[in-house]
Design a protein around this motif. Structure first.
Motif, PDB file in Angstrom:
ATOM      1  N   LEU A   6       3.878  -2.707   3.004  1.00 20.61           N
ATOM      2  CA  LEU A   6       2.524  -2.465   2.523  1.00 20.61           C
ATOM      3  C   LEU A   6       1.616  -2.739   3.717  1.00 20.61           C
ATOM      4  N   ASN A   7       1.224  -1.696   4.431  1.00 19.83           N
ATOM      5  CA  ASN A   7       0.425  -1.893   5.647  1.00 19.83           C
ATOM      6  C   ASN A   7      -0.944  -2.474   5.319  1.00 19.83           C
ATOM      7  N   ALA A  53      -0.316  -8.723   5.778  1.00 18.72           N
ATOM      8  CA  ALA A  53      -0.798  -7.356   5.528  1.00 18.72           C
ATOM      9  C   ALA A  53      -2.286  -7.325   5.856  1.00 18.72           C
ATOM     10  N   GLN A  54      -2.858  -6.131   5.891  1.00 16.78           N
ATOM     11  CA  GLN A  54      -4.280  -6.031   6.211  1.00 16.78           C
ATOM     12  C   GLN A  54      -5.088  -5.542   5.019  1.00 16.78           C
ATOM     13  N   ILE A  55      -6.348  -5.924   5.016  1.00 17.74           N
ATOM     14  CA  ILE A  55      -7.343  -5.331   4.133  1.00 17.74           C
ATOM     15  C   ILE A  55      -8.126  -4.342   4.993  1.00 17.74           C
ATOM     16  N   GLU A  56      -8.266  -3.107   4.512  1.00 17.49           N
ATOM     17  CA  GLU A  56      -9.063  -2.110   5.226  1.00 17.49           C
ATOM     18  C   GLU A  56     -10.370  -1.924   4.474  1.00 17.49           C
ATOM     19  N   LEU A  57     -11.449  -2.461   5.021  1.00 17.56           N
ATOM     20  CA  LEU A  57     -12.769  -2.247   4.415  1.00 17.56           C
ATOM     21  C   LEU A  57     -13.244  -0.855   4.820  1.00 17.56           C
ATOM     22  N   ILE A  58     -13.680  -0.066   3.849  1.00 17.56           N
ATOM     23  CA  ILE A  58     -14.163   1.282   4.160  1.00 17.56           C
ATOM     24  C   ILE A  58     -15.544   1.492   3.557  1.00 17.56           C
ATOM     25  N   GLU A  59     -16.435   1.992   4.406  1.00 18.60           N
ATOM     26  CA  GLU A  59     -17.827   2.243   4.031  1.00 18.60           C
ATOM     27  C   GLU A  59     -18.094   3.729   4.274  1.00 18.60           C
ATOM     28  N   PRO A  60     -18.917   4.359   3.433  1.00 18.64           N
ATOM     29  CA  PRO A  60     -19.174   5.792   3.649  1.00 18.64           C
ATOM     30  C   PRO A  60     -19.795   6.045   5.030  1.00 18.64           C
ATOM     31  N   LEU A  61     -19.380   7.148   5.645  1.00 20.26           N
ATOM     32  CA  LEU A  61     -19.976   7.589   6.914  1.00 20.26           C
ATOM     33  C   LEU A  61     -20.395   9.042   6.717  1.00 20.26           C
ATOM     34  N   GLN A  79     -11.109  -1.803  -5.151  1.00 18.35           N
ATOM     35  CA  GLN A  79      -9.863  -1.322  -4.565  1.00 18.35           C
ATOM     36  C   GLN A  79      -9.811   0.204  -4.597  1.00 18.35           C
ATOM     37  N   HIS A  80      -9.566   0.786  -3.442  1.00 17.66           N
ATOM     38  CA  HIS A  80      -9.638   2.239  -3.290  1.00 17.66           C
ATOM     39  C   HIS A  80      -8.268   2.895  -3.095  1.00 17.66           C
ATOM     40  N   HIS A  81      -7.403   2.321  -2.275  1.00 22.29           N
ATOM     41  CA  HIS A  81      -6.066   2.891  -2.070  1.00 22.29           C
ATOM     42  C   HIS A  81      -5.099   1.833  -1.550  1.00 22.29           C
ATOM     43  N   LEU A  82      -3.803   2.166  -1.606  1.00 18.94           N
ATOM     44  CA  LEU A  82      -2.747   1.343  -0.994  1.00 18.94           C
ATOM     45  C   LEU A  82      -2.097   2.179   0.093  1.00 18.94           C
ATOM     46  N   CYS A  83      -1.664   1.534   1.168  1.00 19.18           N
ATOM     47  CA  CYS A  83      -1.010   2.256   2.257  1.00 19.18           C
ATOM     48  C   CYS A  83       0.342   1.644   2.594  1.00 19.18           C
ATOM     49  N   TYR A  84       1.376   2.488   2.505  1.00 17.52           N
ATOM     50  CA  TYR A  84       2.743   2.082   2.854  1.00 17.52           C
ATOM     51  C   TYR A  84       3.166   2.749   4.153  1.00 17.52           C
ATOM     52  N   GLU A  85       4.010   2.051   4.901  1.00 16.44           N
ATOM     53  CA  GLU A  85       4.528   2.607   6.159  1.00 16.44           C
ATOM     54  C   GLU A  85       5.832   3.374   5.945  1.00 16.44           C
TER      55      GLU A  85
ATOM     56  N   VAL B  48       7.836  -5.506  -8.021  1.00 13.05           N
ATOM     57  CA  VAL B  48       8.507  -4.568  -7.131  1.00 13.05           C
ATOM     58  C   VAL B  48       8.308  -5.121  -5.720  1.00 13.05           C
ATOM     59  N   ASP B  49       9.394  -5.290  -4.974  1.00  2.14           N
ATOM     60  CA  ASP B  49       9.274  -5.846  -3.623  1.00  2.14           C
ATOM     61  C   ASP B  49       9.063  -4.744  -2.588  1.00  2.14           C
ATOM     62  N   THR B  50       8.111  -4.967  -1.684  1.00  8.31           N
ATOM     63  CA  THR B  50       8.090  -4.203  -0.444  1.00  8.31           C
ATOM     64  C   THR B  50       8.577  -5.202   0.619  1.00  8.31           C
ATOM     65  N   PRO B  51       8.794  -4.770   1.867  1.00  6.51           N
ATOM     66  CA  PRO B  51       9.320  -5.726   2.851  1.00  6.51           C
ATOM     67  C   PRO B  51       8.399  -6.930   3.104  1.00  6.51           C
ATOM     68  N   ASN B  52       7.099  -6.802   2.831  1.00  4.91           N
ATOM     69  CA  ASN B  52       6.178  -7.895   3.192  1.00  4.91           C
ATOM     70  C   ASN B  52       5.299  -8.400   2.048  1.00  4.91           C
ATOM     71  N   ALA B  53       5.320  -7.761   0.899  1.00  3.78           N
ATOM     72  CA  ALA B  53       4.455  -8.180  -0.218  1.00  3.78           C
ATOM     73  C   ALA B  53       5.010  -7.545  -1.487  1.00  3.78           C
ATOM     74  N   GLN B  54       4.475  -7.971  -2.625  1.00  6.62           N
ATOM     75  CA  GLN B  54       4.977  -7.410  -3.876  1.00  6.62           C
ATOM     76  C   GLN B  54       3.910  -6.578  -4.580  1.00  6.62           C
ATOM     77  N   ILE B  55       4.380  -5.649  -5.383  1.00  8.04           N
ATOM     78  CA  ILE B  55       3.552  -4.941  -6.354  1.00  8.04           C
ATOM     79  C   ILE B  55       3.854  -5.596  -7.697  1.00  8.04           C
ATOM     80  N   GLU B  56       2.822  -5.993  -8.424  1.00  4.86           N
ATOM     81  CA  GLU B  56       3.002  -6.558  -9.759  1.00  4.86           C
ATOM     82  C   GLU B  56       2.561  -5.511 -10.775  1.00  4.86           C
ATOM     83  N   LEU B  57       3.518  -4.901 -11.435  1.00  6.37           N
ATOM     84  CA  LEU B  57       3.194  -3.947 -12.504  1.00  6.37           C
ATOM     85  C   LEU B  57       2.843  -4.752 -13.745  1.00  6.37           C
TER      86      LEU B  57
END
Lengths: 138, 138
Positions: A6-7, A53-61, A79-85, B48-57
């Motif tokens: 989970l990036n 993991a990181q939090i990505e703050l996003i503001e409209p541009l 919360q807007h989206h999740l990002c997986y690698e 649900v495990d990811t390599p670095n954090a979990q998803i809690e359904l």
């Protein structure tokens, strides 16, 4: 395909400046990276590091930012989206398409400088999902 | 207080059973833990495990479940909360209260068997935030 790291969690905000104060002073973030513009995606971005993991703050541009609609519904942000690698972005795109999931556009350079795409929330349990090729640092 | 690990992202779903299929077959999750009921919080839970954090359904459990309102607004499910770890839950509660953030109730046992509390989204940039004492495994 294996579920990768989970990036980051993408969090929309009306003001990165105000969010930085929140993450630094109330949540205790010690590493907050310099905000930067990502004009191709219509967002200003700021990464906050947690230990894993990181939090990505996003503001409209700009006027056409895709974040305006989200903030109209959630004026305080949220919360807007999740990002997986993934190791290979093109392989991942083919995988999701083979599973019948709607990939939104072609892979393009994302906030970490590697290729990314988004998968439509309707096929991801209501979660807008970003898939990114793992940065070389990892 | 220092920002701790992002322990998990809580994702509401109308059906954990259906979400397990999504996470296993489309997202490629290799470790999906056994679902269990958390009656005190009115939810059924599945990690649900990811390599670095979990998803809690989380799925509603019972008529009074706090998840019903979320699913009424988001019928397909979606991102519900973020959970960060802290070394000492009582110290964390005092910290958030001193910062003027609204802590929702007293610390109670959460899904990982350690003490947790939630902080109101109005003070967390629109993000419902769970704070949990780090499990001993870490």
């Amino acid at each position: 395909m294996k579920l990768g790291r989970l990036n980051h969690v993408g969090i929309a905000t009306p003001s990165i400046e105000a969010s930085i104060v929140l993450y630094r002073d109330t949540l205790g973030a010690e590493v907050i990276r310099a905000p930067f513009d990502l004009p191709a995606q219509g967002v200003k971005v700021c990464f906050v590091d947690t230990p894993n993991a990181q939090i990505e703050l996003i503001e409209p541009l700009g006027e056409a930012s895709p974040i305006h609609g989200f903030l109209a519904k959630n004026p305080a942000g949220g919360q807007h989206h999740l990002c997986y690698e993934v190791p290979d972005i093109h392989e991942a795109k083919a995988w999701f398409e083979a599973k019948g999931a709607k990939v939104l556009g072609e892979p393009r350079i994302g906030a970490h400088g590697t290729l990314i795409f988004f998968v439509h929330p309707k096929d991801m349990g209501g979660v807008l999902t970003e898939i990114m090729e793992t940065p070389r640092e990892h």
